[in-house]
Write an enzyme that holds these catalytic residues in place. Sequence first.
Site, PDB file in Angstrom:
ATOM      1  N   ASP A   5      27.826  17.803  -2.258  1.00  0.00           N
ATOM      2  CA  ASP A   5      27.104  16.522  -2.305  1.00  0.00           C
ATOM      3  C   ASP A   5      28.067  15.350  -2.104  1.00  0.00           C
ATOM      4  O   ASP A   5      27.773  14.391  -1.385  1.00  0.00           O
ATOM      5  CB  ASP A   5      26.278  16.367  -3.590  1.00  0.00           C
ATOM      6  CG  ASP A   5      26.946  16.953  -4.821  1.00  0.00           C
ATOM      7  OD1 ASP A   5      27.945  17.682  -4.676  1.00  0.00           O
ATOM      8  OD2 ASP A   5      26.482  16.671  -5.936  1.00  0.00           O
ATOM      9  N   ASP A  43      24.781  23.877   7.994  1.00  0.00           N
ATOM     10  CA  ASP A  43      23.585  23.419   8.708  1.00  0.00           C
ATOM     11  C   ASP A  43      23.327  21.944   8.381  1.00  0.00           C
ATOM     12  O   ASP A  43      23.151  21.109   9.263  1.00  0.00           O
ATOM     13  CB  ASP A  43      22.400  24.281   8.258  1.00  0.00           C
ATOM     14  CG  ASP A  43      21.141  24.009   9.061  1.00  0.00           C
ATOM     15  OD1 ASP A  43      21.245  23.873  10.291  1.00  0.00           O
ATOM     16  OD2 ASP A  43      20.055  23.934   8.459  1.00  0.00           O
ATOM     17  N   TYR A  79      20.457  31.605   3.989  1.00  0.00           N
ATOM     18  CA  TYR A  79      19.977  31.410   5.352  1.00  0.00           C
ATOM     19  C   TYR A  79      19.622  32.738   6.047  1.00  0.00           C
ATOM     20  O   TYR A  79      18.933  32.768   7.052  1.00  0.00           O
ATOM     21  CB  TYR A  79      21.079  30.719   6.157  1.00  0.00           C
ATOM     22  CG  TYR A  79      20.581  29.723   7.168  1.00  0.00           C
ATOM     23  CD1 TYR A  79      20.500  28.372   6.843  1.00  0.00           C
ATOM     24  CD2 TYR A  79      20.215  30.121   8.440  1.00  0.00           C
ATOM     25  CE1 TYR A  79      20.062  27.457   7.772  1.00  0.00           C
ATOM     26  CE2 TYR A  79      19.769  29.206   9.370  1.00  0.00           C
ATOM     27  CZ  TYR A  79      19.691  27.879   9.032  1.00  0.00           C
ATOM     28  OH  TYR A  79      19.257  26.971   9.950  1.00  0.00           O
TER      29      TYR A  79
END
Length: 404
Positions: A268, A292, A149
């Site tokens: 996940d 995020d 990021y």
Amino acid sequence: MGEKIVFENGKWIVPNNPIILFAEGDGIGPEISLSARAVVDAAVKAAYNGSRMIEWSMILIGEKARAESGSGIPKESMEKLMQHKVLLKGPLTTEVGGGGRSLNVTIRMALDLYANIRPVKYIKGIESPIKNPESVDMVIFRENTDDIYKGIEWKSDSPEAKEIRSFLLDKFGVVVSEDSGIGIKPISKAKTVRIAKAALNYAINNSRRSVTIMHKGNIMKYTEGAFREWAYEVARSEQYRMHTVLESELADGAVPKGKILVNDRIADNMMQQIITKPDMYDVILAPNLNGDYISDEAGALIGNIGVLGSANVGDAGGMFEASHGSVPKYAGKNIANPMGMIKAAELLLTFMGWNEAAELIKGAVEKAVIEKKVTSDIARYTGSKPLGTKEFTAELIRSIDGSA
Ligand code: NAD
């Protein structure tokens, strides 16, 4: 004349007349940030009857700044930011696949605002896509200055990408196809340790049940896997050992009274688990990109991301903003929900220690939702007549004035 907020060893020293920077933002930004400012002013007045007052100082950041000066953050804005260090900011538009680095990231890096804190708590009366939204009460601690990021990346046909591909081939025999863009994902131990400490300190000070480390360490072993390892190291360290118990240490699944459970989940899996078992998750500790993604997902559990506020804080400064973006399609239409921005302002007041004013805002928002006096994003599910941004703001201020 307002005075500066001062920071001493991470502590906020707040005068009764603090100067707080204010940036409107892009898209729906001006509407929702002005709404939040008006609600804060009403709450501070109602709580302290003039003995405390914020002096807002406007700074130009974003599209307007770029149009006027050629820079998204002009020099004067950056100087003011570095001088005053506390900012309430509307969302900023960031170009996809080109343009400069995100201004949000630039501000977070400039002030070293390493902890992005996002409380996600269900507000009774909002329609949720899950069956038991009452059990959603999570606080996301997203690392804010590291990871992919950060924006260290190069276009596929740039000389830098070519050079890196050749370096990888010559030095390590690693083949990266010639049409590949390159991004670098750094995860540092020091940055992991400080965000892990922030999450654990929060959990201890607020009597939370657990801290879950969210990572994709099975695949990205030396970045996200290391994030997991270093976070566990902090949880096991002398400083925290008396407060924590690790999942691997539980004999019969029961957490000893007074201890905070520290566990981890692969990203996940975690994305589905917060939907299927939201009651299992409390404080979530995540590297930047995972944090995020999971923030928006968590926002959906309690209605939509329009209601989430976020605090970006470091040891000497803070930027408070809605978790959502600039929603350009609603700009200037008096439709947007200012609740996320208002929740951000509530967080700002909490960090300032002005809890009485923060509580007034919290109560007014809850009351408005129960009475179905809400903007269209929420009203469309409750069947009530939607209020515009301005009318919703006026409703909150009326309610705050009435409860003082
Ligand atoms: P977005 O958050 O702006 O909007 C996504 C959707 O959520 C909208 O279409 C809308 O349906 C709903 N929504 C969000 N906030 C709402 C509100 N207050 N009221 C009503 N509905 C709301 O996300 P996006 O479309 O992916 O991004 C738009 C721009 O915002 C992009 O340029 C992006 O880079 C930027 N962005 C900025 C920030 C920030 O400033 N911190 C954060 C996220 C995205």
